[in-house]
Design an enzyme around this catalytic site. Structure first.
Site, PDB file in Angstrom:
ATOM      1  N   ASP A 143       0.861  -1.182   0.000  1.00  0.00           N
ATOM      2  CA  ASP A 143       0.000   0.000   0.000  1.00  0.00           C
ATOM      3  C   ASP A 143       0.898   1.233   0.000  1.00  0.00           C
ATOM      4  O   ASP A 143       1.462   1.598   1.027  1.00  0.00           O
ATOM      5  CB  ASP A 143      -0.900  -0.008   1.243  1.00  0.00           C
ATOM      6  CG  ASP A 143      -1.778   1.236   1.322  1.00  0.00           C
ATOM      7  OD1 ASP A 143      -1.605   2.141   0.466  1.00  0.00           O
ATOM      8  OD2 ASP A 143      -2.624   1.302   2.229  1.00  0.00           O
TER       9      ASP A 143
ATOM     10  N   HIS B 211      -5.198  12.371  13.737  1.00  0.00           N
ATOM     11  CA  HIS B 211      -6.238  12.344  12.687  1.00  0.00           C
ATOM     12  C   HIS B 211      -7.469  11.523  13.089  1.00  0.00           C
ATOM     13  O   HIS B 211      -8.510  11.625  12.451  1.00  0.00           O
ATOM     14  CB  HIS B 211      -5.669  11.747  11.389  1.00  0.00           C
ATOM     15  CG  HIS B 211      -4.578  12.550  10.779  1.00  0.00           C
ATOM     16  ND1 HIS B 211      -4.742  13.869  10.432  1.00  0.00           N
ATOM     17  CD2 HIS B 211      -3.296  12.230  10.454  1.00  0.00           C
ATOM     18  CE1 HIS B 211      -3.597  14.336   9.923  1.00  0.00           C
ATOM     19  NE2 HIS B 211      -2.706  13.363   9.929  1.00  0.00           N
TER      20      HIS B 211
ATOM     21  N   ASP C 114       2.988  18.889  13.790  1.00  0.00           N
ATOM     22  CA  ASP C 114       2.986  17.929  12.682  1.00  0.00           C
ATOM     23  C   ASP C 114       2.606  18.676  11.399  1.00  0.00           C
ATOM     24  O   ASP C 114       1.884  19.675  11.450  1.00  0.00           O
ATOM     25  CB  ASP C 114       1.954  16.833  12.994  1.00  0.00           C
ATOM     26  CG  ASP C 114       1.974  15.684  11.998  1.00  0.00           C
ATOM     27  OD1 ASP C 114       2.491  14.621  12.342  1.00  0.00           O
ATOM     28  OD2 ASP C 114       1.457  15.866  10.863  1.00  0.00           O
TER      29      ASP C 114
ATOM     30  N   HIS D 139       0.701  17.775   9.070  1.00  0.00           N
ATOM     31  CA  HIS D 139      -0.693  17.566   8.672  1.00  0.00           C
ATOM     32  C   HIS D 139      -1.637  18.227   9.679  1.00  0.00           C
ATOM     33  O   HIS D 139      -1.292  18.370  10.850  1.00  0.00           O
ATOM     34  CB  HIS D 139      -1.021  16.062   8.610  1.00  0.00           C
ATOM     35  CG  HIS D 139      -0.182  15.304   7.635  1.00  0.00           C
ATOM     36  ND1 HIS D 139       0.957  14.619   8.003  1.00  0.00           N
ATOM     37  CD2 HIS D 139      -0.318  15.123   6.285  1.00  0.00           C
ATOM     38  CE1 HIS D 139       1.490  14.037   6.929  1.00  0.00           C
ATOM     39  NE2 HIS D 139       0.739  14.331   5.872  1.00  0.00           N
TER      40      HIS D 139
ATOM     41  N   ASP E  46       7.156  15.333  10.569  1.00  0.00           N
ATOM     42  CA  ASP E  46       7.067  15.388   9.114  1.00  0.00           C
ATOM     43  C   ASP E  46       7.079  16.843   8.630  1.00  0.00           C
ATOM     44  O   ASP E  46       7.110  17.110   7.434  1.00  0.00           O
ATOM     45  CB  ASP E  46       5.814  14.645   8.604  1.00  0.00           C
ATOM     46  CG  ASP E  46       4.599  14.872   9.478  1.00  0.00           C
ATOM     47  OD1 ASP E  46       4.614  15.818  10.297  1.00  0.00           O
ATOM     48  OD2 ASP E  46       3.623  14.102   9.351  1.00  0.00           O
TER      49      ASP E  46
ATOM     50  N   TYR F 297       8.584  10.859   8.843  1.00  0.00           N
ATOM     51  CA  TYR F 297       8.818   9.674   8.003  1.00  0.00           C
ATOM     52  C   TYR F 297      10.200   9.605   7.379  1.00  0.00           C
ATOM     53  O   TYR F 297      10.508   8.650   6.684  1.00  0.00           O
ATOM     54  CB  TYR F 297       7.700   9.594   6.941  1.00  0.00           C
ATOM     55  CG  TYR F 297       6.352   9.672   7.632  1.00  0.00           C
ATOM     56  CD1 TYR F 297       5.857   8.584   8.343  1.00  0.00           C
ATOM     57  CD2 TYR F 297       5.637  10.877   7.682  1.00  0.00           C
ATOM     58  CE1 TYR F 297       4.668   8.670   9.049  1.00  0.00           C
ATOM     59  CE2 TYR F 297       4.444  10.968   8.385  1.00  0.00           C
ATOM     60  CZ  TYR F 297       3.969   9.861   9.070  1.00  0.00           C
ATOM     61  OH  TYR F 297       2.802   9.950   9.777  1.00  0.00           O
TER      62      TYR F 297
HETATM   63  N1  Q9C Z   1      -3.602  10.286  -1.082  1.00  0.00           N
HETATM   64  C1  Q9C Z   1       0.431  11.438  10.236  1.00  0.00           C
HETATM   65  O1  Q9C Z   1       1.419  12.097   9.913  1.00  0.00           O
HETATM   66  N2  Q9C Z   1      -1.594  10.533   3.324  1.00  0.00           N
HETATM   67  N3  Q9C Z   1      -0.423  10.987   9.326  1.00  0.00           N
HETATM   68  C2  Q9C Z   1      -2.703  10.169   2.508  1.00  0.00           C
HETATM   69  C3  Q9C Z   1      -3.752  10.058   0.300  1.00  0.00           C
HETATM   70  C4  Q9C Z   1      -1.801  10.215   4.684  1.00  0.00           C
HETATM   71  C5  Q9C Z   1      -0.224  11.286   7.934  1.00  0.00           C
HETATM   72  C6  Q9C Z   1      -2.518  10.487   1.069  1.00  0.00           C
HETATM   73  C7  Q9C Z   1      -0.863  10.896   5.617  1.00  0.00           C
HETATM   74  C8  Q9C Z   1      -1.189  10.598   7.057  1.00  0.00           C
HETATM   75  C9  Q9C Z   1       0.196  11.096  11.652  1.00  0.00           C
HETATM   76 ZN    ZN Z   2       1.726  14.139   9.880  1.00  0.00          ZN
END
Ligand code: Q9C
Ligand code: ZN
Length: 681
Positions: free
Chosen positions: A22, A137, A174, A176, A267, A307
């Site tokens: 994935d 999230h 973070d 996000h 990140d 990451y």
């Molecule tokens: N096209 C945290 O950093 N990316 N979560 C999804 C979909 C997900 C990040 C991209 C990133 C989640 C805790």
């Molecule tokens: Zn994040």
């Protein structure tokens, strides 16, 4: 007074992993946790912390945030085969389940709550929990973005219930948007939630309308959600600093939390494949340091994303080192927030003006329509500022790869972390014999001075008529200064009957020892005797008396009107002094506290504490002997104590804020961190 730093870690949380292919989820790997811990061990940081064990979060703790249905769904995954796990995972956005996911998610919750207990019970002053899976999230009924249970949201609710807290600040650095936390506390004025996030005009995941700057909370909670949407990648140290200085910190100090929780995702750091930002590990030291001045130092950092394994683990180390009270590392790069960042900052300040007293007298120009703005100019600018950090050969090659750039930064970082090794003694002091009992035992008092060494420095000054006592206190001050410059101690204080003369002699001595840039902050009404000609000194003078001196780039007076009712001084501290100081990047800081200073000792303590972010925390505090009651507070700060509470917030006087605003306009070309709107450039 609570001391020490907790570290919560359990290797079992590495068992949660992705079992199938994935490309969305394959960056959330077990090594994220183990590489952080390895790095902490490498720097001998683990042994300096108070180890706190993890535990499982209980059903009722998890249900502080999540529904029973959702909890049952997660429980159900424990016994599933891969195929079934895949099916459940596909029911959520960017999530995977493993047979141990439920167990690990419970440990992540419990580890976070153990940290909250350690800090709230006074077992430690602050701490960090290294956890997986992350949390910010996840929502009442849903896993999302690698997150199963919302560790930090649960911790906030738990702390409110168990310790009866009225105000908690959550800082989500973070990259996000922690929409799960935002949804939970949207209408709750007791939780101030701050998040910055890669947004790119809503093109970046999770691509929500409610991640924009105009989402400020709802109902009673209006004003208690602060979103800074970043519309461009490549942002770095100066953009993050500007966001803290011009948005978060003024509001956070006005809010006056009793506990600070950090959703500590890395990140947002350099090299991260998700964030694509440029903040170096050192930046997280400074962000941490700022927040340590709130809530009497009660701070819990909880791992979220991150990451790029090397960048992540170095940044975690810098965070923990700072929590432990080590000197702050210097920040690299020119301190100039980019246009796109300034625009975001301006928009957030405008959106929040109705809710925060600290913004009352700020004129923030009307919002721009973001969707129609071109980003071309910004892109050109950002490419340029990156280019400055590369060698000509690299630029000549055209497009330098992100990998090389990141490696270079991390290499620079490794060098600086070695340079910033901690001296065994933190503070040296030169005070009257009769006052030595006021100092904590760890403070070093230099003896057996080599007077000859200082003779040439002093001989340039008119000290012949000085009494022997005053002369010896001058020599003591120089001995303390010497120890700071030679890095035998980190900071020092000296009591003087003639602080303005002492500071001039101190500055002269610094120059003799080739200190490149000296920041001098005068608090109180004093004559300036410091030599300014060569531009090696930046002088900031906070005085009550109107001075006729004309402000210049390196000599700036703040005529601060006295008003004991409303003076909190935050507008000067965050709106001017720190932005100028961080733009200047001094090698040594001297703070001179003289007579008639009208800030009150808490404000001076806070200022000195924050100035420890500069010059690798090398500070000399020179205190007039009549200001004895301030001495103990300053000693407390320099030896690693925390800032006392400020009491009820009252905004600074309009004329003081006005004065700061004018200074900001006047000097924002010279000291670029003063810029906090898209209009300035
Ligand atoms: N096209 C945290 O950093 N990316 N979560 C999804 C979909 C997900 C990040 C991209 C990133 C989640 C805790
Ligand atoms: Zn994040």
């Amino acid at each position: 007074m609570a001391a020490g730093t907790a570290l919560v870690y359990d290797g079992e949380m590495s068992s949660h992993k992705l079992l199938w292919e994935d490309p969305v989820c394959d960056i959330e790997v077990p090594e994220r946790l183990s590489s952080c811990y390895d790095r902490l061990q490498h720097y001998n940081l683990v042994e300096r912390c108070i180890s706190v064990s993890a535990r499982e979060g209980t059903d009722s703790e998890i249900m502080l945030i999540h529904s029973m249905d959702y909890l049952e769904t997660v429980k159900g995954t424990e016994k599933m085969e891969e195929e079934e796990l895949q099916k459940v995972s596909a029911g959520y956005d960017a999530v995977y389940f493993h047979p141990t996911t439920y167990r690990c998610a419970k440990l992540a919750v419990g580890a976070t709550l153990q940290l909250v207990d350690a800090v709230m019970s006074g077992k430690t002053r602050n701490g960090m929990a290294l956890v997986r899976p992350p949390g910010h999230h996840s929502q009442r009924n849903a896993a999302n973005g690698f997150c199963i249970f919302n560790n930090v949201a649960i911790a906030a609710k738990y702390a409110q219930r168990k310790y009866n807290l009225q105000r908690i600040l959550i800082v989500d650095w973070d990259v996000h948007h922690g929409q799960g936390i935002q949804y939970t506390f949207d209408d709750d004025p007791s939780i101030l939630y701050f998040s910055w996030h890669r947004f790119e005009h809503q093109k970046f995941w999770p691509s929500l309308r409610e991640s924009n700057y105009d989402a400020v909370g709802q109902g009673k909670g209006r004003g208690f959600t602060i979103n800074i949407p970043w519309n461009q990648v490549g942002l770095g140290n100066s953009d993050y600093l500007a966001a803290f200085l011009h948005v978060l910190l003024p509001m956070a100090f006005e809010f006056d939390p009793e506990l600070v929780l950090i959703s500590a995702g890395y990140d947002s750091g350099i090299g991260d494949p998700e964030g694509q930002m440029n903040a170096t590990p050192e930046c997280f030291s400074h962000l941490t340091h700022f927040l340590m001045n709130l809530a009497k130092g009660k701070l819990c950092a909880v791992l979220e994303g991150g990451y790029h394994l090397r960048s992540l683990s170095e940044s975690v180390c810098m965070t923990l080192k700072t929590l432990l009270g080590d000197p702050l590392p210097p920040l690299s790069g020119e301190m100039m927030p980019c246009l796109s960042a300034r625009e975001s900052i301006q928009n957030v300040r405008a959106a929040h003006k109705p809710y925060w007293k600290c913004l009352t007298y700020e004129d923030v120009t009307p919002l721009q329509d973001l969707s129609t703005r071109s980003c071309q100019a910004e892109e050109a600018e950002s490419t340029q500022s990156n280019a400055e950090l590369l060698t000509p050969q690299e630029v000549g090659k055209g497009n330098i790869s992100e990998v090389i750039k990141t490696d270079r930064f991390l290499e620079m970082h490794m060098k600086s972390i070695i340079v910033s090794l901690k001296p065994p003694i933190k503070t040296a002091a030169a005070v009257d014999e009769s006052d030595t009992h006021l100092l904590p035992p760890a403070v070093h008092i230099p003896k057996g001075l080599d007077v000859k060494e200082f003779k040439t420095t002093i001989s340039a000054f008119d000290v012949k008529l000085m009494k022997e006592e005053a002369l010896s206190s001058l020599l003591n001050m120089l001995a303390v200064l010497n120890k700071i410059i030679k890095k035998e101690v980190i900071n020092g204080l000296a009591v003087s009957s003639t602080p303005s003369l002492s500071s001039a002699i101190a500055a002269a001595h610094c120059r003799k020892l080739k200190v490149q840039k000296i920041l001098c902050v005068f608090v109180g009404d004093m004559d300036m005797k410091i030599e300014l000609e060569d531009g090696k000194v930046l002088l900031i003078n906070i005085c009550a008396k109107q001075s006729e001196q004309v402000n210049t780039k390196h000599n700036i007076s703040l005529n601060w009107k006295e008003d004991p009712e409303t003076n909190n001084f935050f507008s000067a501290t965050f709106g001017f002094i720190l932005p100028v100081a961080y733009s200047y990047q001094p090698n040594l800081t001297i703070v001179i506290v003289g007579p008639n200073q009208n800030l009150g000792k808490n404000r001076i303590s806070l200022l000195i504490s924050l100035l420890q972010g500069l010059a690798q925390s090398q500070i000399l505090a020179l205190i007039q002997d009549t200001e004895e009651k301030i001495m103990q507070d300053i000693t407390n700060i320099l030896t690693g104590g925390f800032i006392p509470n400020f009491g009820t917030y009252a905004p600074d006087l309009k004329e003081n804020v006005q004065m700061i605003k004018e200074l900001r306009e006047q000097f924002q070309q010279e000291w670029k961190l003063l810029q906090c709107s898209a209009a300035s450039s």
